[in-house]
Design a protein around this motif. Structure first.
Motif, PDB file in Angstrom:
ATOM      1  N   GLN A   1       0.794  -1.216   0.000  1.00  0.00           N
ATOM      2  CA  GLN A   1       0.000   0.000   0.000  1.00  0.00           C
ATOM      3  C   GLN A   1       0.836   1.279   0.000  1.00  0.00           C
ATOM      4  O   GLN A   1       0.368   2.331  -0.443  1.00  0.00           O
ATOM      5  CB  GLN A   1      -0.942   0.034   1.202  1.00  0.00           C
ATOM      6  N   ASN A   2       2.056   1.216   0.509  1.00  0.00           N
ATOM      7  CA  ASN A   2       2.893   2.416   0.578  1.00  0.00           C
ATOM      8  C   ASN A   2       4.360   2.002   0.664  1.00  0.00           C
ATOM      9  O   ASN A   2       4.690   0.811   0.768  1.00  0.00           O
ATOM     10  CB  ASN A   2       2.487   3.312   1.759  1.00  0.00           C
ATOM     11  N   GLN A   3       5.235   3.005   0.647  1.00  0.00           N
ATOM     12  CA  GLN A   3       6.666   2.729   0.641  1.00  0.00           C
ATOM     13  C   GLN A   3       7.121   2.077   1.948  1.00  0.00           C
ATOM     14  O   GLN A   3       7.998   1.212   1.951  1.00  0.00           O
ATOM     15  CB  GLN A   3       7.446   4.020   0.398  1.00  0.00           C
ATOM     16  N   GLU A   4       6.526   2.494   3.048  1.00  0.00           N
ATOM     17  CA  GLU A   4       6.901   1.917   4.347  1.00  0.00           C
ATOM     18  C   GLU A   4       6.641   0.419   4.373  1.00  0.00           C
ATOM     19  O   GLU A   4       7.513  -0.372   4.782  1.00  0.00           O
ATOM     20  CB  GLU A   4       6.120   2.610   5.464  1.00  0.00           C
ATOM     21  N   ASP A   5       5.456   0.000   3.939  1.00  0.00           N
ATOM     22  CA  ASP A   5       5.156  -1.431   3.898  1.00  0.00           C
ATOM     23  C   ASP A   5       6.047  -2.148   2.893  1.00  0.00           C
ATOM     24  O   ASP A   5       6.516  -3.265   3.142  1.00  0.00           O
ATOM     25  CB  ASP A   5       3.691  -1.652   3.536  1.00  0.00           C
ATOM     26  N   ALA A   6       6.292  -1.504   1.749  1.00  0.00           N
ATOM     27  CA  ALA A   6       7.140  -2.117   0.722  1.00  0.00           C
ATOM     28  C   ALA A   6       8.543  -2.379   1.263  1.00  0.00           C
ATOM     29  O   ALA A   6       9.133  -3.445   1.014  1.00  0.00           O
ATOM     30  CB  ALA A   6       7.193  -1.218  -0.506  1.00  0.00           C
ATOM     31  N   ASP A   7       9.085  -1.431   2.013  1.00  0.00           N
ATOM     32  CA  ASP A   7      10.429  -1.607   2.572  1.00  0.00           C
ATOM     33  C   ASP A   7      10.471  -2.777   3.554  1.00  0.00           C
ATOM     34  O   ASP A   7      11.441  -3.552   3.578  1.00  0.00           O
ATOM     35  CB  ASP A   7      10.869  -0.324   3.272  1.00  0.00           C
ATOM     36  N   LYS A   8       9.424  -2.927   4.351  1.00  0.00           N
ATOM     37  CA  LYS A   8       9.384  -4.032   5.315  1.00  0.00           C
ATOM     38  C   LYS A   8       9.275  -5.376   4.595  1.00  0.00           C
ATOM     39  O   LYS A   8       9.873  -6.371   5.018  1.00  0.00           O
ATOM     40  CB  LYS A   8       8.209  -3.840   6.274  1.00  0.00           C
ATOM     41  N   ILE A   9       8.517  -5.409   3.520  1.00  0.00           N
ATOM     42  CA  ILE A   9       8.390  -6.653   2.760  1.00  0.00           C
ATOM     43  C   ILE A   9       9.704  -6.989   2.060  1.00  0.00           C
ATOM     44  O   ILE A   9      10.123  -8.159   2.018  1.00  0.00           O
ATOM     45  CB  ILE A   9       7.223  -6.538   1.761  1.00  0.00           C
TER      46      ILE A   9
END
Length: 296
Positions: free
Chosen positions: A132-140
């Motif tokens: 959904q956003n860059q923060e979630d993408a970085d964690k994934i």
């Protein structure tokens, strides 16, 4: 005079003919538009368990919010309804091998009942995955996934438009005490297919109304388990929210998800069916069982 009569008659004939042609063209255009609407190809949605879905759309298969944990592997959510019960409450109805055989994955947010360690371990690390956003993408990405993309309102994949939509995981008062973070939904659209809106973990609010007004979905998946933390308003939709969605999109088919699989979801499938009948939208509601596939 004869010439004038012939000219006048010819003009009337011409006008009549032209008018008929215009009417005929109008009818043909209307019929064509109706035919186009009537012949939209359906999406296929498999309700897996909780909010986990497999969506088959325009020749592409998507896995939504994968929760692969064994039955009872995750403790009940502290402070929530029926927290004494371990999650998930029910087993997976399909094999993990079936579930990972998709073209892409969409994770609407990172709560454990939407993206768990078992799913992270089972999914190929190079599988296209939308966050959904860059923060979630970085964690994934930190979990080893190499093809992580951020959803926008204009994301494209295999000729399909994936439009991120907003949501709110509870009322303002609830979120002030229980910070549940950002969530999203997603709309699938394609010229030849029904428009499908997956609302995600949200209650009825302006985000949902805006998505309906903007995309005019033919079908809407609602996470509608009426999940509750004790002493607070529900954090996902319940019956009242479904009624509001139906009023906002009276021609859309509603598909119920996120039910009877996590300890704090207190709305049963049968109660939802009963309330839909009592409120006059039972013909616009599908309540699939785990493992069941519907076409919309």
């Amino acid at each position: 005079m004869d010439n004038e009569k012939r000219t006048s008659l010819s003009r009337r004939q011409l006008l009549a003919t032209s008018g008929g042609a215009i009417v005929a063209a109008s009818v043909m255009t209307t019929s064509s538009l109706m035919a186009n609407t009537m012949t939209k190809k359906p999406a296929k949605i498999t309700q897996v368990r909780n909010a986990t879905l497999v969506v088959e759309y325009a020749g592409t298969k998507f896995l939504i919010d994968p929760l692969f944990a064994d039955q009872g592997a995750i403790p009940g959510f502290a402070g929530s309804a029926s927290s004494q019960f371990a999650n998930p409450l029910v087993p997976l109805p399909l094999s993990v091998e079936q579930l990972v055989a998709v073209d892409a994955v969409i994770v609407t947010h990172l709560h454990i009942d939407h993206w768990d360690d078992a799913a992270k371990a089972a999914l190929p690390k190079d599988k296209p995955l939308f966050a959904q956003n860059q923060e979630d993408a970085d964690k994934i990405r930190a979990d080893g996934f190499t093809d992580v993309r951020v959803l926008t309102e204009e994301t494209a994949f295999n000729g399909i438009r994936l439009s991120k939509t907003g949501g709110q995981h509870g009322t303002d008062e609830t979120l002030a005490d229980i910070p549940l973070g950002d969530v999203c939904g997603v709309v699938f659209s394609h010229p030849e297919y029904s428009t499908l809106y997956i609302a995600g973990d949200t209650i009825w609010n302006d985000h949902v109304q805006t998505a309906i007004d903007r995309h005019h979905p033919d079908a809407i998946v609602l996470n509608i388990g009426h999940a509750v933390f004790m002493g607070y308003d529900p954090i996902i939709m319940g019956v009242d929210d479904a009624i509001a969605v139906h009023r906002a999109a009276p021609n859309a088919m509603l598909i119920a998800s996120h039910m009877e699989a996590i300890n704090h979801c207190i709305l049963s499938r049968q109660t939802l069916r009963d309330q839909a009948k009592a409120n006059g939208f039972e013909n616009n509601l599908l309540v699939p069982a785990d493992g069941e596939t519907v076409s919309v």
